[in-house]
Design a protein around this motif. Structure first.
Motif, PDB file in Angstrom:
ATOM      1  N   PRO A  52      47.550  30.628  47.170  1.00  0.00           N
ATOM      2  CA  PRO A  52      47.235  31.198  45.857  1.00  0.00           C
ATOM      3  C   PRO A  52      46.254  32.359  46.003  1.00  0.00           C
ATOM      4  N   LEU A  53      46.446  33.384  45.218  1.00  0.00           N
ATOM      5  CA  LEU A  53      45.567  34.549  45.298  1.00  0.00           C
ATOM      6  C   LEU A  53      44.108  34.167  45.087  1.00  0.00           C
ATOM      7  N   GLU A  54      43.863  33.181  44.259  1.00  0.00           N
ATOM      8  CA  GLU A  54      42.495  32.754  43.974  1.00  0.00           C
ATOM      9  C   GLU A  54      41.792  32.196  45.210  1.00  0.00           C
ATOM     10  N   ASP A  55      42.554  31.730  46.193  1.00  0.00           N
ATOM     11  CA  ASP A  55      41.975  31.165  47.411  1.00  0.00           C
ATOM     12  C   ASP A  55      41.686  32.217  48.478  1.00  0.00           C
ATOM     13  N   LEU A  56      42.166  33.433  48.273  1.00  0.00           N
ATOM     14  CA  LEU A  56      41.930  34.492  49.243  1.00  0.00           C
ATOM     15  C   LEU A  56      40.561  35.123  49.015  1.00  0.00           C
ATOM     16  N   THR A  57      40.004  35.670  50.071  1.00  0.00           N
ATOM     17  CA  THR A  57      38.725  36.369  49.958  1.00  0.00           C
ATOM     18  C   THR A  57      38.962  37.767  49.395  1.00  0.00           C
ATOM     19  N   VAL A  58      37.897  38.416  48.958  1.00  0.00           N
ATOM     20  CA  VAL A  58      38.021  39.777  48.423  1.00  0.00           C
ATOM     21  C   VAL A  58      38.597  40.733  49.474  1.00  0.00           C
ATOM     22  N   PRO A  59      38.132  40.691  50.734  1.00  0.00           N
ATOM     23  CA  PRO A  59      38.745  41.577  51.729  1.00  0.00           C
ATOM     24  C   PRO A  59      40.251  41.313  51.915  1.00  0.00           C
ATOM     25  N   GLN A  60      40.654  40.057  51.861  1.00  0.00           N
ATOM     26  CA  GLN A  60      42.079  39.743  51.975  1.00  0.00           C
ATOM     27  C   GLN A  60      42.851  40.280  50.771  1.00  0.00           C
ATOM     28  N   LEU A  61      42.270  40.148  49.589  1.00  0.00           N
ATOM     29  CA  LEU A  61      42.915  40.666  48.382  1.00  0.00           C
ATOM     30  C   LEU A  61      43.012  42.190  48.426  1.00  0.00           C
ATOM     31  N   LYS A  62      41.957  42.832  48.900  1.00  0.00           N
ATOM     32  CA  LYS A  62      41.979  44.296  48.998  1.00  0.00           C
ATOM     33  C   LYS A  62      43.021  44.755  50.007  1.00  0.00           C
ATOM     34  N   ASP A  63      43.184  44.008  51.075  1.00  0.00           N
ATOM     35  CA  ASP A  63      44.210  44.345  52.061  1.00  0.00           C
ATOM     36  C   ASP A  63      45.601  44.245  51.440  1.00  0.00           C
ATOM     37  N   LYS A  64      45.830  43.175  50.678  1.00  0.00           N
ATOM     38  CA  LYS A  64      47.119  43.016  49.994  1.00  0.00           C
ATOM     39  C   LYS A  64      47.330  44.133  48.972  1.00  0.00           C
ATOM     40  N   ALA A  65      46.270  44.494  48.251  1.00  0.00           N
ATOM     41  CA  ALA A  65      46.372  45.555  47.246  1.00  0.00           C
ATOM     42  C   ALA A  65      46.672  46.896  47.906  1.00  0.00           C
ATOM     43  N   LYS A  66      46.040  47.145  49.034  1.00  0.00           N
ATOM     44  CA  LYS A  66      46.283  48.393  49.764  1.00  0.00           C
ATOM     45  C   LYS A  66      47.743  48.465  50.204  1.00  0.00           C
ATOM     46  N   LYS A  67      48.234  47.366  50.776  1.00  0.00           N
ATOM     47  CA  LYS A  67      49.627  47.326  51.234  1.00  0.00           C
ATOM     48  C   LYS A  67      50.605  47.450  50.069  1.00  0.00           C
ATOM     49  N   ALA A  68      50.189  46.974  48.890  1.00  0.00           N
ATOM     50  CA  ALA A  68      51.054  47.041  47.708  1.00  0.00           C
ATOM     51  C   ALA A  68      50.985  48.402  47.018  1.00  0.00           C
ATOM     52  N   GLY A  69      50.051  49.250  47.460  1.00  0.00           N
ATOM     53  CA  GLY A  69      49.945  50.582  46.879  1.00  0.00           C
ATOM     54  C   GLY A  69      49.205  50.637  45.556  1.00  0.00           C
ATOM     55  N   ILE A  70      48.325  49.684  45.319  1.00  0.00           N
ATOM     56  CA  ILE A  70      47.550  49.665  44.075  1.00  0.00           C
ATOM     57  C   ILE A  70      46.423  50.689  44.180  1.00  0.00           C
ATOM     58  N   GLU A  71      46.391  51.607  43.231  1.00  0.00           N
ATOM     59  CA  GLU A  71      45.357  52.642  43.237  1.00  0.00           C
ATOM     60  C   GLU A  71      44.037  52.080  42.718  1.00  0.00           C
ATOM     61  N   GLY A  72      42.946  52.525  43.315  1.00  0.00           N
ATOM     62  CA  GLY A  72      41.619  52.116  42.871  1.00  0.00           C
ATOM     63  C   GLY A  72      41.210  50.725  43.314  1.00  0.00           C
ATOM     64  N   PHE A  73      41.956  50.130  44.240  1.00  0.00           N
ATOM     65  CA  PHE A  73      41.673  48.753  44.660  1.00  0.00           C
ATOM     66  C   PHE A  73      40.292  48.609  45.299  1.00  0.00           C
ATOM     67  N   ALA A  74      39.798  49.655  45.939  1.00  0.00           N
ATOM     68  CA  ALA A  74      38.531  49.567  46.671  1.00  0.00           C
ATOM     69  C   ALA A  74      37.348  49.256  45.757  1.00  0.00           C
ATOM     70  N   ASP A  75      37.438  49.658  44.497  1.00  0.00           N
ATOM     71  CA  ASP A  75      36.336  49.435  43.554  1.00  0.00           C
ATOM     72  C   ASP A  75      36.538  48.206  42.676  1.00  0.00           C
ATOM     73  N   MET A  76      37.635  47.492  42.873  1.00  0.00           N
ATOM     74  CA  MET A  76      37.944  46.350  42.009  1.00  0.00           C
ATOM     75  C   MET A  76      37.203  45.093  42.451  1.00  0.00           C
ATOM     76  N   LYS A  77      36.897  44.266  41.486  1.00  0.00           N
ATOM     77  CA  LYS A  77      36.320  42.946  41.734  1.00  0.00           C
ATOM     78  C   LYS A  77      37.468  41.953  41.907  1.00  0.00           C
ATOM     79  N   LYS A  78      37.139  40.755  42.364  1.00  0.00           N
ATOM     80  CA  LYS A  78      38.154  39.755  42.667  1.00  0.00           C
ATOM     81  C   LYS A  78      39.097  39.477  41.490  1.00  0.00           C
TER      82      LYS A  78
END
Length: 101
Positions: A52-78
């Motif tokens: 579940p996404l809720e079980d991932l750490t912020v760095p793991q979520l940011k990595d997934k967001a980067k791979k998914a092409g989400i803009e502005g992910f670096a400044d997002m909170k969990k």
């Protein structure tokens, strides 16, 4: 590639150049390392488990967001990262209360 969860008693453990924290799944891609961890009693290796996404750490979520092409992910909170990733998975749009630009 599989998720590995450390079930040991230490606060954290570095093994095979990977840092493991108790009950925090880590994505491991090296098949040789996975074989070794699979034999280790303090590790749970699950190639088919969906974490579940809720079980991932912020760095793991940011990595997934980067791979998914989400803009502005670096400044997002969990919560924002989870919201954006779920929107992509479901093909929908983020919640209206999301603070993403």
């Amino acid at each position: 590639m599989a998720y590995v969860t450390y079930r040991g008693k230490n606060a954290s453990l570095r093994l095979y150049s990977i840092r493991f924290e108790p009950a925090k799944p880590v994505l491991v891609e090296d098949s040789v390392v996975l074989e070794k961890l699979h034999e280790h009693p303090d590790f749970e290796v699950n190639a088919e488990k969906v974490i579940p996404l809720e079980d991932l750490t912020v760095p793991q979520l940011k990595d997934k967001a980067k791979k998914a092409g989400i803009e502005g992910f670096a400044d997002m909170k969990k919560p924002e990262l989870i919201n954006e990733l779920k929107a992509l998975e479901g093909g929908g749009v983020p919640d209206a209360d999301s603070n993403t630009p």
